[in-house]
Design an enzyme around this catalytic site. Structure first.
Site, PDB file in Angstrom:
ATOM      1  N   ASN A 105       0.838  -1.213   0.000  1.00 23.87           N
ATOM      2  CA  ASN A 105       0.000   0.000   0.000  1.00 23.87           C
ATOM      3  C   ASN A 105       0.865   1.253   0.000  1.00 23.87           C
ATOM      4  O   ASN A 105       0.576   2.227  -0.705  1.00 23.87           O
ATOM      5  CB  ASN A 105      -0.952  -0.012   1.194  1.00 23.87           C
ATOM      6  CG  ASN A 105      -2.200  -0.825   0.910  1.00 23.87           C
ATOM      7  OD1 ASN A 105      -3.054  -0.407   0.124  1.00 23.87           O
ATOM      8  ND2 ASN A 105      -2.302  -1.999   1.511  1.00 23.87           N
ATOM      9  N   ARG A 153      -0.280  -2.426  15.089  1.00 29.06           N
ATOM     10  CA  ARG A 153      -0.446  -2.063  16.499  1.00 29.06           C
ATOM     11  C   ARG A 153      -1.641  -1.152  16.672  1.00 29.06           C
ATOM     12  O   ARG A 153      -1.942  -0.370  15.769  1.00 29.06           O
ATOM     13  CB  ARG A 153       0.757  -1.211  16.956  1.00 29.06           C
ATOM     14  CG  ARG A 153       1.871  -1.971  17.399  1.00 29.06           C
ATOM     15  CD  ARG A 153       3.103  -1.108  17.623  1.00 29.06           C
ATOM     16  NE  ARG A 153       4.203  -2.028  17.625  1.00 29.06           N
ATOM     17  CZ  ARG A 153       4.550  -2.752  18.669  1.00 29.06           C
ATOM     18  NH1 ARG A 153       3.964  -2.563  19.822  1.00 29.06           N
ATOM     19  NH2 ARG A 153       5.501  -3.647  18.585  1.00 29.06           N
ATOM     20  N   LEU A 154      -2.222  -1.218  17.846  1.00 34.48           N
ATOM     21  CA  LEU A 154      -3.272  -0.254  18.175  1.00 34.48           C
ATOM     22  C   LEU A 154      -2.612   1.081  18.471  1.00 34.48           C
ATOM     23  O   LEU A 154      -1.540   1.134  19.081  1.00 34.48           O
ATOM     24  CB  LEU A 154      -4.042  -0.712  19.411  1.00 34.48           C
ATOM     25  CG  LEU A 154      -5.163  -1.729  19.194  1.00 34.48           C
ATOM     26  CD1 LEU A 154      -5.780  -2.102  20.534  1.00 34.48           C
ATOM     27  CD2 LEU A 154      -6.229  -1.168  18.257  1.00 34.48           C
ATOM     28  N   ASN A 200      -6.342   4.577   8.261  1.00 37.02           N
ATOM     29  CA  ASN A 200      -5.929   3.177   8.125  1.00 37.02           C
ATOM     30  C   ASN A 200      -6.717   2.535   6.992  1.00 37.02           C
ATOM     31  O   ASN A 200      -7.782   3.013   6.610  1.00 37.02           O
ATOM     32  CB  ASN A 200      -6.223   2.437   9.446  1.00 37.02           C
ATOM     33  CG  ASN A 200      -5.779   1.004   9.424  1.00 37.02           C
ATOM     34  OD1 ASN A 200      -4.688   0.671   8.932  1.00 37.02           O
ATOM     35  ND2 ASN A 200      -6.608   0.098   9.928  1.00 37.02           N
ATOM     36  N   HIS A 206      -8.298  -1.313   5.853  1.00 35.93           N
ATOM     37  CA  HIS A 206      -8.608  -2.631   6.406  1.00 35.93           C
ATOM     38  C   HIS A 206      -9.234  -3.500   5.311  1.00 35.93           C
ATOM     39  O   HIS A 206     -10.114  -3.030   4.584  1.00 35.93           O
ATOM     40  CB  HIS A 206      -9.580  -2.477   7.582  1.00 35.93           C
ATOM     41  CG  HIS A 206      -9.897  -3.778   8.243  1.00 35.93           C
ATOM     42  ND1 HIS A 206      -8.990  -4.431   9.051  1.00 35.93           N
ATOM     43  CD2 HIS A 206     -10.997  -4.576   8.166  1.00 35.93           C
ATOM     44  CE1 HIS A 206      -9.525  -5.570   9.471  1.00 35.93           C
ATOM     45  NE2 HIS A 206     -10.735  -5.678   8.956  1.00 35.93           N
TER      46      HIS A 206
HETATM   47  C1  GRF Z   1      -3.346  -4.873   3.856  1.00 35.03           C
HETATM   48  O1  GRF Z   1      -4.165  -5.944   3.537  1.00 35.03           O
HETATM   49  C2  GRF Z   1      -4.094  -3.859   4.689  1.00 35.03           C
HETATM   50  O2  GRF Z   1      -5.447  -3.802   4.398  1.00 35.03           O
HETATM   51  C3  GRF Z   1      -3.900  -4.395   6.084  1.00 35.03           C
HETATM   52  O3  GRF Z   1      -2.594  -4.898   6.097  1.00 35.03           O
HETATM   53  C4  GRF Z   1      -2.201  -5.276   4.775  1.00 35.03           C
HETATM   54  C5  GRF Z   1      -0.938  -4.532   4.478  1.00 35.03           C
HETATM   55  O4  GRF Z   1      -0.377  -4.927   3.254  1.00 35.03           O
HETATM   56  N1  GRF Z   1      -4.142  -3.357   7.069  1.00 35.03           N
HETATM   57  P1  GRF Z   1       0.873  -4.117   2.671  1.00 35.03           P
HETATM   58  O5  GRF Z   1       1.962  -4.157   3.762  1.00 35.03           O
HETATM   59  O6  GRF Z   1       0.434  -2.722   2.370  1.00 35.03           O
HETATM   60  O7  GRF Z   1       1.305  -4.876   1.450  1.00 35.03           O
END
Ligand code: GRF
Length: 212
Positions: A22, A99-100, A115, A117
Protein backbone atom coordinates in the site's frame (compact mmCIF):
# COMPACT_ATOMS: atom_id res chain seq x y z
CA UNK A 1 -19.46 19.82 10.64
CA UNK A 2 -15.72 20.34 10.68
CA UNK A 3 -13.12 20.16 7.97
CA UNK A 4 -10.27 17.83 8.84
CA UNK A 5 -7.53 19.51 6.76
CA UNK A 6 -7.74 22.51 4.46
CA UNK A 7 -6.77 21.92 0.83
CA UNK A 8 -2.99 21.73 0.42
CA UNK A 9 -0.20 19.51 -0.78
CA UNK A 10 -0.02 17.10 2.13
CA UNK A 11 3.03 16.05 4.08
CA UNK A 12 2.49 12.37 4.74
CA UNK A 13 4.08 9.93 7.16
CA UNK A 14 3.46 6.26 6.51
CA UNK A 15 3.67 3.56 9.16
CA UNK A 16 4.04 -0.05 8.09
CA UNK A 17 5.00 -3.27 9.86
CA UNK A 18 5.40 -5.51 6.81
CA UNK A 19 5.42 -5.76 3.04
CA UNK A 20 4.48 -2.18 2.21
CA UNK A 21 2.52 -2.69 -1.01
CA UNK A 22 0.00 0.00 0.00
CA UNK A 23 2.90 2.32 0.76
CA UNK A 24 4.29 1.58 -2.72
CA UNK A 25 0.94 2.29 -4.39
CA UNK A 26 0.65 5.66 -2.62
CA UNK A 27 4.19 6.52 -3.64
CA UNK A 28 3.37 5.54 -7.22
CA UNK A 29 0.24 7.76 -7.27
CA UNK A 30 2.38 10.71 -6.15
CA UNK A 31 4.98 9.93 -8.80
CA UNK A 32 2.28 9.83 -11.51
CA UNK A 33 0.96 13.21 -10.34
CA UNK A 34 -2.41 11.81 -9.23
CA UNK A 35 -1.91 12.58 -5.54
CA UNK A 36 -0.90 16.03 -4.24
CA UNK A 37 1.32 14.89 -1.41
CA UNK A 38 4.85 14.12 -0.38
CA UNK A 39 5.86 11.14 1.73
CA UNK A 40 8.22 12.69 4.28
CA UNK A 41 9.02 9.48 6.14
CA UNK A 42 8.28 5.78 6.38
CA UNK A 43 8.28 4.52 9.96
CA UNK A 44 8.26 0.86 10.95
CA UNK A 45 8.03 -0.90 14.29
CA UNK A 46 9.69 -3.98 12.75
CA UNK A 47 13.39 -3.98 11.81
CA UNK A 48 12.91 -6.49 8.99
CA UNK A 49 9.84 -4.90 7.38
CA UNK A 50 10.06 -4.97 3.59
CA UNK A 51 8.54 -1.49 3.67
CA UNK A 52 11.85 -0.14 5.04
CA UNK A 53 13.69 -1.57 2.01
CA UNK A 54 11.08 -0.12 -0.33
CA UNK A 55 11.51 3.33 1.25
CA UNK A 56 15.23 3.19 0.53
CA UNK A 57 14.52 2.26 -3.10
CA UNK A 58 12.13 5.22 -3.35
CA UNK A 59 14.63 7.60 -1.70
CA UNK A 60 12.28 8.21 1.19
CA UNK A 61 13.59 8.55 4.74
CA UNK A 62 13.06 5.22 6.52
CA UNK A 63 13.07 4.97 10.27
CA UNK A 64 12.77 1.91 12.47
CA UNK A 65 11.48 2.77 15.93
CA UNK A 66 11.46 -0.16 18.35
CA UNK A 67 8.52 0.12 20.77
CA UNK A 68 10.45 -2.08 23.19
CA UNK A 69 13.03 0.68 23.64
CA UNK A 70 10.40 2.68 25.55
CA UNK A 71 8.97 2.00 29.01
CA UNK A 72 5.34 2.16 27.81
CA UNK A 73 3.10 3.01 24.87
CA UNK A 74 2.85 6.70 25.80
CA UNK A 75 6.62 7.07 25.77
CA UNK A 76 6.89 5.26 22.41
CA UNK A 77 4.14 7.43 20.93
CA UNK A 78 5.75 10.56 22.37
CA UNK A 79 8.81 9.72 20.24
CA UNK A 80 6.57 9.22 17.20
CA UNK A 81 4.82 12.56 17.80
CA UNK A 82 8.19 14.33 18.07
CA UNK A 83 9.34 12.83 14.77
CA UNK A 84 6.06 13.66 13.03
CA UNK A 85 5.92 17.25 14.34
CA UNK A 86 9.52 17.89 13.26
CA UNK A 87 8.53 16.96 9.72
CA UNK A 88 5.34 19.03 9.78
CA UNK A 89 3.19 15.99 8.99
CA UNK A 90 -0.43 16.67 8.02
CA UNK A 91 -1.69 13.10 7.78
CA UNK A 92 -0.42 9.87 9.31
CA UNK A 93 -1.19 6.95 7.04
CA UNK A 94 -1.19 3.46 8.56
CA UNK A 95 -0.50 0.83 5.91
CA UNK A 96 -0.25 -2.59 7.46
CA UNK A 97 0.84 -1.18 10.82
CA UNK A 98 0.09 -3.98 13.26
CA UNK A 99 -0.45 -2.06 16.50
CA UNK A 100 -3.27 -0.25 18.17
CA UNK A 101 -2.71 3.49 18.29
CA UNK A 102 -3.07 5.15 21.69
CA UNK A 103 -4.28 8.48 22.99
CA UNK A 104 -0.86 10.15 23.00
CA UNK A 105 -0.61 9.95 19.23
CA UNK A 106 -4.30 10.41 18.48
CA UNK A 107 -4.62 13.57 20.57
CA UNK A 108 -1.76 15.19 18.64
CA UNK A 109 -3.20 14.17 15.26
CA UNK A 110 -6.91 14.39 15.91
CA UNK A 111 -8.80 12.73 13.03
CA UNK A 112 -5.58 12.83 11.01
CA UNK A 113 -4.54 9.21 11.42
CA UNK A 114 -6.04 6.91 8.79
CA UNK A 115 -5.93 3.18 8.13
CA UNK A 116 -6.94 0.63 5.50
CA UNK A 117 -8.61 -2.63 6.41
CA UNK A 118 -9.30 -5.62 4.11
CA UNK A 119 -13.03 -6.01 4.92
CA UNK A 120 -16.22 -4.00 4.92
CA UNK A 121 -16.10 -2.57 8.42
CA UNK A 122 -17.67 -2.87 10.92
CA UNK A 123 -17.68 -6.51 9.77
CA UNK A 124 -14.53 -8.52 10.42
CA UNK A 125 -12.19 -6.17 12.28
CA UNK A 126 -8.79 -7.36 13.49
CA UNK A 127 -6.52 -10.00 12.03
CA UNK A 128 -7.26 -12.31 9.08
CA UNK A 129 -10.26 -10.29 7.90
CA UNK A 130 -10.38 -12.11 4.55
CA UNK A 131 -10.43 -15.53 6.28
CA UNK A 132 -13.11 -14.29 8.69
CA UNK A 133 -15.31 -13.21 5.74
CA UNK A 134 -14.86 -16.54 3.93
CA UNK A 135 -15.55 -18.58 7.04
CA UNK A 136 -18.62 -16.53 7.92
CA UNK A 137 -19.97 -17.11 4.42
CA UNK A 138 -20.78 -13.53 3.43
CA UNK A 139 -21.39 -13.03 -0.30
CA UNK A 140 -19.66 -9.66 -0.44
CA UNK A 141 -16.63 -8.22 1.28
CA UNK A 142 -14.15 -5.51 0.33
CA UNK A 143 -11.93 -2.92 1.89
CA UNK A 144 -12.37 0.17 4.03
CA UNK A 145 -10.36 3.33 4.55
CA UNK A 146 -11.17 4.86 7.92
CA UNK A 147 -10.10 7.41 10.48
CA UNK A 148 -8.32 5.76 13.39
CA UNK A 149 -9.71 5.99 16.89
CA UNK A 150 -8.65 4.10 20.00
CA UNK A 151 -10.64 1.00 19.13
CA UNK A 152 -9.75 -1.84 16.80
CA UNK A 153 -10.70 -0.78 13.23
CA UNK A 154 -13.64 1.15 14.67
CA UNK A 155 -13.19 4.76 13.51
CA UNK A 156 -15.29 6.82 11.06
CA UNK A 157 -15.41 5.39 7.53
CA UNK A 158 -14.03 7.46 4.64
CA UNK A 159 -14.29 5.11 1.66
CA UNK A 160 -15.26 1.50 0.94
CA UNK A 161 -15.12 -0.81 -2.05
CA UNK A 162 -17.38 -3.87 -2.29
CA UNK A 163 -16.24 -7.13 -3.89
CA UNK A 164 -18.17 -10.36 -4.46
CA UNK A 165 -16.90 -13.61 -2.94
CA UNK A 166 -16.82 -16.40 -5.52
CA UNK A 167 -17.56 -20.05 -4.89
CA UNK A 168 -13.99 -21.08 -5.65
CA UNK A 169 -12.34 -18.28 -3.66
CA UNK A 170 -9.58 -19.21 -1.24
CA UNK A 171 -8.10 -16.95 1.39
CA UNK A 172 -5.22 -16.32 -1.04
CA UNK A 173 -7.36 -15.45 -4.07
CA UNK A 174 -9.63 -13.20 -2.04
CA UNK A 175 -6.70 -11.46 -0.35
CA UNK A 176 -5.16 -10.81 -3.75
CA UNK A 177 -8.35 -9.31 -5.23
CA UNK A 178 -8.94 -7.14 -2.18
CA UNK A 179 -5.34 -5.93 -2.23
CA UNK A 180 -5.71 -4.78 -5.84
CA UNK A 181 -8.65 -2.62 -4.75
CA UNK A 182 -6.77 -1.35 -1.69
CA UNK A 183 -4.11 -0.03 -4.05
CA UNK A 184 -6.79 1.91 -5.90
CA UNK A 185 -8.75 3.38 -3.00
CA UNK A 186 -6.08 4.36 -0.49
CA UNK A 187 -4.41 7.09 -2.52
CA UNK A 188 -7.81 8.32 -3.72
CA UNK A 189 -8.96 8.67 -0.10
CA UNK A 190 -5.78 10.63 0.70
CA UNK A 191 -6.36 12.88 -2.31
CA UNK A 192 -9.77 13.81 -0.84
CA UNK A 193 -7.90 15.23 2.17
CA UNK A 194 -5.42 17.04 -0.10
CA UNK A 195 -8.37 18.71 -1.84
CA UNK A 196 -9.93 19.78 1.46
CA UNK A 197 -13.03 17.66 0.81
CA UNK A 198 -13.16 15.67 4.03
CA UNK A 199 -15.47 16.81 6.84
CA UNK A 200 -16.66 15.10 9.99
CA UNK A 201 -20.22 15.28 11.31
CA UNK A 202 -20.54 13.14 14.42
CA UNK A 203 -18.95 9.92 13.27
CA UNK A 204 -20.01 10.39 9.66
CA UNK A 205 -17.36 11.41 7.18
CA UNK A 206 -18.85 13.79 4.63
CA UNK A 207 -17.06 14.25 1.32
CA UNK A 208 -17.90 17.64 -0.16
CA UNK A 209 -17.39 18.81 -3.70
CA UNK A 210 -13.87 19.83 -4.57
CA UNK A 211 -12.84 23.32 -3.40
CA UNK A 212 -11.76 25.81 -6.11
C1 GRF B 1 -3.35 -4.87 3.86
O1 GRF B 1 -4.17 -5.94 3.54
C2 GRF B 1 -4.09 -3.86 4.69
O2 GRF B 1 -5.45 -3.80 4.40
C3 GRF B 1 -3.90 -4.39 6.08
O3 GRF B 1 -2.59 -4.90 6.10
C4 GRF B 1 -2.20 -5.28 4.77
C5 GRF B 1 -0.94 -4.53 4.48
O4 GRF B 1 -0.38 -4.93 3.25
N1 GRF B 1 -4.14 -3.36 7.07
P1 GRF B 1 0.87 -4.12 2.67
O5 GRF B 1 1.96 -4.16 3.76
O6 GRF B 1 0.43 -2.72 2.37
O7 GRF B 1 1.31 -4.88 1.45
Amino acid sequence: MKQIVAAKKLNLAIMASGRGSNFASINEAIRRGDLDAEIKILISDKPDAQALEKAKDFNIIAKYINPKDYPNRDAYEEELVKTLKNLDIDLLVLAGYMRLVGSRLLSSFENRVINIHPALLPAFPGLHAQRQALEYGVKYTGCTVHIVDEGMDSGPIIKQVVLPIYLDDTEESLTKRILQEEHQIYWRAIQLFAQGQVYLKGRRVIILEKED
